[in-house]
Design an enzyme around this catalytic site. Structure first.
Site, PDB file in Angstrom:
ATOM      1  CD  GLU A   1      99.591 115.092  52.548  1.00 45.59           C
ATOM      2  OE1 GLU A   1      99.937 115.396  51.393  1.00 45.59           O
ATOM      3  OE2 GLU A   1      99.061 115.890  53.316  1.00 45.59           O
TER       4      GLU A   1
ATOM      5  CB  ILE B   1     105.924 122.837  47.368  1.00 47.09           C
ATOM      6  CG1 ILE B   1     105.626 121.431  47.907  1.00 47.09           C
ATOM      7  CG2 ILE B   1     104.982 123.193  46.230  1.00 47.09           C
ATOM      8  CD1 ILE B   1     104.225 121.284  48.488  1.00 47.09           C
TER       9      ILE B   1
ATOM     10  CG  ASN C   1     116.767 111.326  47.823  1.00 44.07           C
ATOM     11  OD1 ASN C   1     117.297 111.150  48.920  1.00 44.07           O
ATOM     12  ND2 ASN C   1     117.292 112.115  46.908  1.00 44.07           N
TER      13      ASN C   1
ATOM     14  CD  GLN D   1     108.193 115.005  51.320  1.00 44.19           C
ATOM     15  OE1 GLN D   1     107.104 115.525  51.473  1.00 44.19           O
ATOM     16  NE2 GLN D   1     108.440 114.201  50.336  1.00 44.19           N
TER      17      GLN D   1
ATOM     18  CB  THR E   1     114.443 114.356  49.660  1.00 47.08           C
ATOM     19  OG1 THR E   1     114.206 113.184  48.882  1.00 47.08           O
ATOM     20  CG2 THR E   1     115.602 115.120  49.061  1.00 47.08           C
TER      21      THR E   1
END
Ligand code: FES
Ligand code: FES
Lengths: 702, 179
Positions: free
Chosen positions: A667, A466, A593, A600, A596
């Site tokens: 999160e 996503i 990684n 996030q 990435t």
């Protein structure tokens, strides 16, 4: 559990789909090329609760190009108990914006115009949409939820909080509240649905193709094999695309009424506000009792939030509290109010995002009341074992994060006096808060690995990407699990044609799917060694494995931790609030990684800023709908709102969580930011804001 | 009502008949199969649909196709020529200036247009000499020198990114702007 040796893991690989995404060639659901599509547009209820007394579709049906008008009179009967999915099944209306009819037409322009011509009459009833009216003491609609988002006891209690509060040297007892937040993934919910003799093919923007397949199959009384769901790229989701919702069912219904023809359905931005879920508003009371040295004797956290009358959804805004600090007397409790509103859903860090705003604001208030540095206060209350489960933590580096963050942020230079720093017309303050998120593993994933004699591996799993970087990170996991190079891995996901997978959520993607891939790789290598002398046979070898149980779950408490720092400037005259600097230090296990993962965490921190200062779905109590239902009025952070952001992490080696040693990063980036910012606003201005978002009107004198 | 229009899109000419209500964005996506520009709001509020229209960045969801007969349109797919990515596209990948990628073609096209605007001396709300900056905006006027990070943030704020890759978008653009 032995963790796999990282070779590809830990490398900052560019996203594998980057070149497609920067050109706009990655295909999102609505962009899948289809021949001769029809278009769908819904009609939404204009009352919050009541009954449909009449529908006149004659004018709409008479429009050239209209293929069908669906209402509860002619829609297929569904078999589902899920109130959200019972689209067009009766004359009852349960919230404003509920789908009451829909038009299928040759073009999107015709469908939209014709939908405006469908006339619906209602007998409205008095509605109740206001959570704030549900204050403690007036609790007719309040009840304990049957089930709170997964895997945690709803209410906890130990010792005697009231007695401890009564005898505490220092007390904090305050109410904090958070508003109704809406996800606003940039790609709205979109579907292309086609019905043929074989069943449904759904190109869909979703967090879990397997769950959608099951939901649609059940609603239409089909075998899951008759529903194929495909979702190669998703334009953001943040929880709003986990569960099947009315839009998917409606698209499938429409496809049934024009067999063989693909039906395209994209919700408008405005429609997403009533049809795709939201983070429920909360009213929370936090009580902290401590000795004058700041050592906690009591922690109590209660929360009221809302759900709809169609379906219960409750997030656990008090869930983080029992994992944070040591205190002999503790309690958490949660209630929901059933209102005439749309059903809320999962939204990034459901529970922790709202709950840690309250707890970590209260900790700041306690530090001030004790005359202690807020970092020192947290360190003094660090527990030896999990305060509720009384288990050791598999790894817990909250204190390291706080100390490392303090060093990098320059915390020791801080004068704790409010309103002590001023530049030009700006008051400057800094704040800190802790963050946590549990390490979760969702059930129901399988992975298939096919080894080819030419040295390549096909890895198949119905996971989705996503935007989190799943495609890239899982490829790295698979490479290490197979002791191969990234170039040898051909990962395929986003399609129910592959083995089933849990949804993307709860920061559990890599844990749930990666563990299945590791299990399959393990078995594959063993079979190759024992049966094939270590070489792949000419016709290849294929293994499918499930996500194994984690035997350590009963022995250890598993959580990520972090520390959030923020600097804010508040303009003395206008009350304008800026956040020139954010810094986060996280302890999230192994980072698969770094490139990435950093994105996030950065994204989560920006979400935290956005929830602190900008976002709020404003309800019109007269009609029961969100009035600021577009991106001009529902503000999400824009580029100019974000200042310098630093993301750091602590190296952690946690052998208990899963074979990769990962704890999830999706999160935790948002958790604690709102408290850090509210604490910084207090430091800058001397004004404590306990009601999000922090807007300038709350900072200006009367 | 329908009308016939001709466009050049990413270097290729197309002639098509459109409903006069059709936006340029829907004409590209639904009629020409060019889905590089994205639809995030359909109301000019997010920037996902940004294309270059006769050389300038516009929100194609706010343009009616029928009003732009004869236009030259460039999408992010057309910025990459002969399989070579545009320098901004490579910089976005290197800096991981996106997650889901849905805003990304719009961000990149917008950055191309933005750098041209700055080059041509167009000021922004944070340009020195602007009223907002305490200047008069008067005769000596605003000056656009080297783009600061705040200039880039301001000028790119019409392109929302819900994944919030902003802190990577700014350095990606700066790497190209500063050469
Ligand atoms: S789709 Fe055009 S600005 Fe959002
Ligand atoms: S990358 Fe997802 S919206 Fe920008």
């Amino acid at each position: 559990m032995s963790t796999i040796t990282p070779r590809a893991m830990g490398q900052a690989l560019d996203r594998l789909d980057g070149a497609d995404k920067v050109r706009g060639l990655a295909r999102y659901a609505f962009e899948h090329p289809v021949d001769h599509p029809a278009y769908l547009f819904p009609v939404q209820s204009t009352v919050a609760v009541g009954r449909i007394t009449g529908i006149d579709r004659s004018q709409a049906s008479a429009q050239p190009g209209v293929l069908a008008v669906l209402t509860y009179h002619n829609a297929p009967r569904l078999s589902t108990e899920d109130g959200e999915l019972r689209v067009l099944q009766s004359d009852e209306v349960a919230f404003r914006g509920q789908i009451v009819a829909a038009v299928i037409a040759e073009t999107s322009e015709i469908a939209r115009h014709a939908a405006s011509l469908v006339r619906v009459d209602y007998e409205g009833r008095t509605h109740n949409v206001d959570l704030r009216a549900e204050v403690p003491g007036h609790r007719e609609h309040l009840r304990v939820p049957n089930e709170v988002l997964p895997l945690f006891p709803m209410d906890t209690a130990e010792g005697d909080v009231d007695a401890a509060m009564a005898s505490a040297a220092v007390r904090v007892d305050e109410v904090y509240s958070t508003p109704w937040y809406t996800h606003n993934a940039l790609e709205p919910h979109t579907t292309i649905a086609c019905w043929t003799e074989e069943g449904f093919t759904l190109h869909l923007s979703t967090q879990g193709v397997t769950g959608i397949q099951a939901g649609v199959a059940q609603a239409f009384r089909l075998d899951p094999s008759q529903v194929r769901v495909i979702s190669p790229h998703v334009g953001g989701a943040f929880g709003s695309k986990v569960y099947p919702r009315a839009d998917v069912v409606l698209a499938a219904m429409a496809a049934r009424s024009v067999p063989g023809r693909p039906v395209k359905f994209a919700l408008t931005r405005q429609q997403t506000f009533s049809l795709t879920g939201y983070r429920p508003p909360t009213i929370q009371r936090v009580r902290l009792g401590a000795g004058s040295d700041g050592r906690l004797t009591a922690i109590d956290h209660r929360s009221i939030e809302q759900t709809s009358k169609l379906k219960e959804f409750a997030e656990h805004s008090t869930r983080a509290t029992p994992s944070m600090y040591a205190a002999p007397n503790r309690g958490t409790q949660q209630w929901v109010a059933e209102l005439d509103v749309p059903t809320p859903t999962i939204m990034r860090a459901p529970g922790e995002a709202s709950g840690m705003f309250a707890l970590e604001s209260a900790m700041d208030e306690l530090a001030i009341a004790c005359g202690l540095d807020p970092i020192e206060l947290r360190i003094r209350n660090e527990p030896d074992t999990h305060p509720h489960f009384h288990l050791p933590f598999s790894s817990r580096n909250l204190v390291t994060c706080l100390r490392e963050g303090a060093r990098r942020f320059g915390w020791e230079r801080r004068d704790p006096t409010p309103r002590a720093r001023r530049e030009g017309g700006w008051l400057i303050g800094t704040g800190v808060a802790a963050a946590t998120y549990p390490v979760l593993r969702l059930p129901g994933s399988k992975a298939t690995i096919r080894a080819d004699a030419n040295g390549r591996y096909a890895v198949l799993i119905a996971a989705v990407d996503i935007g989190t970087g799943t495609r890239t990170a899982l490829t790295q996991v698979a490479a290490d699990a197979l002791q191969a190079d990234v170039e040898q891995i051909d990962l395929r996901l986003g399609d129910t044609a592959y083995p089933p997978a849990a949804e993307e959520g709860a920061s559990a993607g890599i844990t749930s799917w990666g563990a299945a891939i590791c299990a399959a790789a393990d078995q594959l290598r063993q079979r190759l060694a024992t049966e094939h002398g270590g070489t792949v046979p000419a016709d290849g070898l294929e293994i499918t494995a499930d996500t194994p149980e984690n035997e350590y779950l009963k022995q250890y408490a598993m959580h990520s931790f972090g520390a959030q720092f923020a600097e804010v400037r508040v303009h003395e005259e206008t009350g304008e609030i800026r956040v020139p600097r954010q810094l986060g230090v996280f302890a999230c296990g192994r980072i698969v990684n770094p490139k990435t993962a950093r994105s996030q965490l950065l994204g989560g921190m920006a979400w935290g800023l956005s929830m602190s200062l900008h976002e709020q779905s404003v309800l019109d109590l007269r009609f029961g709908h969100v009035v600021n239902h577009d991106l001009a009025q529902y503000h999400i952070s824009s580029n100019a709102d974000i200042g310098a952001v630093e993301v750091h992490w602590i190296e952690e080696d946690d052998p208990y969580v899963n074979p990769m040693g990962t704890k999830g990063v999706g999160e935790i980036g948002i958790v604690g930011v709102a408290a850090a910012i509210a604490n910084a606003v207090y430091h800058a201005t001397g004004i404590r804001i306990r009601d999000l978002p922090i807007t300038l009107d709350k900072l200006l004198p009367g | 009502m329908e009308a016939e229009v001709t466009f050049r899109v990413d270097g290729t000419s197309h002639r098509l008949t459109v409903d006069v209500r059709t936006t340029l964005l829907d004409a590209l996506r639904e009629r020409l199969g060019n889905t590089s520009a994205k639809k995030g709001c359909d109301h000019g509020q997010c920037g996902a649909c940004t294309v270059l229209l006769d050389g300038q960045r516009v929100n194609s969801c706010l343009a009616l196709a029928v009003a732009h007969d004869g236009a030259e349109i460039v999408t992010a797919a057309g910025l990459a020529s002969d399989g070579e990515l545009h320098p901004l596209q490579s910089a976005f990948i290197r800096h991981d200036a996106f997650q889901c990628g849905y805003c990304t073609p719009g961000q990149i096209v917008s950055a191309v247009g933005m750098l041209r605007e700055a080059e041509a001396g167009w000021p922004s709300a944070v340009t020195a000499g602007q009223p907002a900056d305490g200047g008069s905006g008067g005769s000596d006027g605003p000056t656009v020198g080297i783009l600061t990070d705040d200039e880039v943030r301001e000028r790119m704020s019409g392109n929302l990114c819900r994944c919030a890759a902003y802190a990577n978008i700014v350095p990606a653009i700066q790497e190209v702007a500063r050469g």
